[in-house]
Write an enzyme that holds these catalytic residues in place. Sequence first.
Site, PDB file in Angstrom:
ATOM      1  N   HIS A 277      57.217 172.005 138.065  1.00 13.47           N
ATOM      2  CA  HIS A 277      56.772 171.991 139.458  1.00 13.47           C
ATOM      3  C   HIS A 277      55.307 171.564 139.597  1.00 13.47           C
ATOM      4  CE1 HIS A 277      55.332 176.165 138.546  1.00 13.47           C
ATOM      5  NE2 HIS A 277      54.376 175.835 139.417  1.00 13.47           N
TER       6      HIS A 277
ATOM      7  N   SER B 212      49.928 177.767 136.538  1.00 16.08           N
ATOM      8  CA  SER B 212      51.262 177.232 136.258  1.00 16.08           C
ATOM      9  C   SER B 212      51.197 176.152 135.184  1.00 16.08           C
ATOM     10  CB  SER B 212      51.867 176.639 137.534  1.00 16.08           C
ATOM     11  OG  SER B 212      52.137 177.653 138.460  1.00 16.08           O
TER      12      SER B 212
ATOM     13  N   ASP C  11      62.363 174.780 134.642  1.00 13.81           N
ATOM     14  CA  ASP C  11      61.069 174.417 135.207  1.00 13.81           C
ATOM     15  C   ASP C  11      60.098 173.974 134.109  1.00 13.81           C
ATOM     16  OD1 ASP C  11      59.224 173.976 137.244  1.00 13.81           O
ATOM     17  OD2 ASP C  11      58.361 175.978 137.036  1.00 13.81           O
TER      18      ASP C  11
END
Length: 317
Positions: free
Chosen positions: A163, A269, A193
Amino acid sequence: MARVTAPPAVDTAAPGAGTPLRARLLAPPGAPLVGSGPSPQPEPPDGPWQRMRRRLASVPRWVWAALAIVLLVAAALTAYAVTRPPGPAPITQHDVDLTVQKGLAKQAEAEAAAPADATLAHAAIAPSLVVITTRGTSAGAQSQGSGAGVVVNADGTVLTALHVVEGSSTITVAFSDGTTSPATVASRKPESDIATLTPAKLPETVVPAVLGGGLVVGAPVFAVGHPLGLVDSLSAGVVSALDRTVRVEGSRKLEHLIQFDAAVNPGNSGGPLLNKAGQVVGIVTGLANPTDQTLFVGIGFAVPIATAGGGAGGIAR
């Protein structure tokens, strides 16, 4: 003329010859004859000293030698016993307590001087950490984002969260030595992901991270990334749970995640989750927040490195 007759010769060989008759008659039996020299005197009887001297003289020489050695050894032992320093005083409970206290104090000093686990973990991952900057178009407007990644192969392959780079038109990676390079998505795994990036240019020295595994609940972990633009930040926590399943944007479901309580925010992230040895045990993918704010409230999630490595084409450990 008268002739004188010589007296008869005396026989000197006969007993008593030359001795007047009277003398022979008056001498007691066994007495020495008169004129025969002094008579021998009888020896006096032995005293205790004479008897002891004779006994000692009869002792063999080797017995005297052995006795001398024994006496020398005894004298040496006696001299050592008299001159040796006094032995240690008996140990008391106070001595034991004092020794234990000193040992604990030294241990505390050593632990205080030793670097923290977090320090060692950060030093191990720092050469492999990258900053990812993205540009794209969202709802007809230019958008910009950022995240973290980690070098996992000697060819410069960067592992990150999908993402972070999804929908981007340009991707730029910055290595720890300051080298920057455009990058392209080499592989993607939406169900986990996870994505891998291939930089166009590599730094002079590529330092892949060391991958680990085998986490248990309660084990210390460290999240390293760039939260809210604060480059190369570390936060510490523990593994809160394993094998978690969560739903993310787009109604996607992520399974088998690591739940941890180290602080993470946007910019974390794609960054590595480390064990205390600095080995990568997961890739940070998201956080749980019951509100509309994308801020950390105590629960973070990471994809286990075994799953993330599979998404990167089976990274060698």
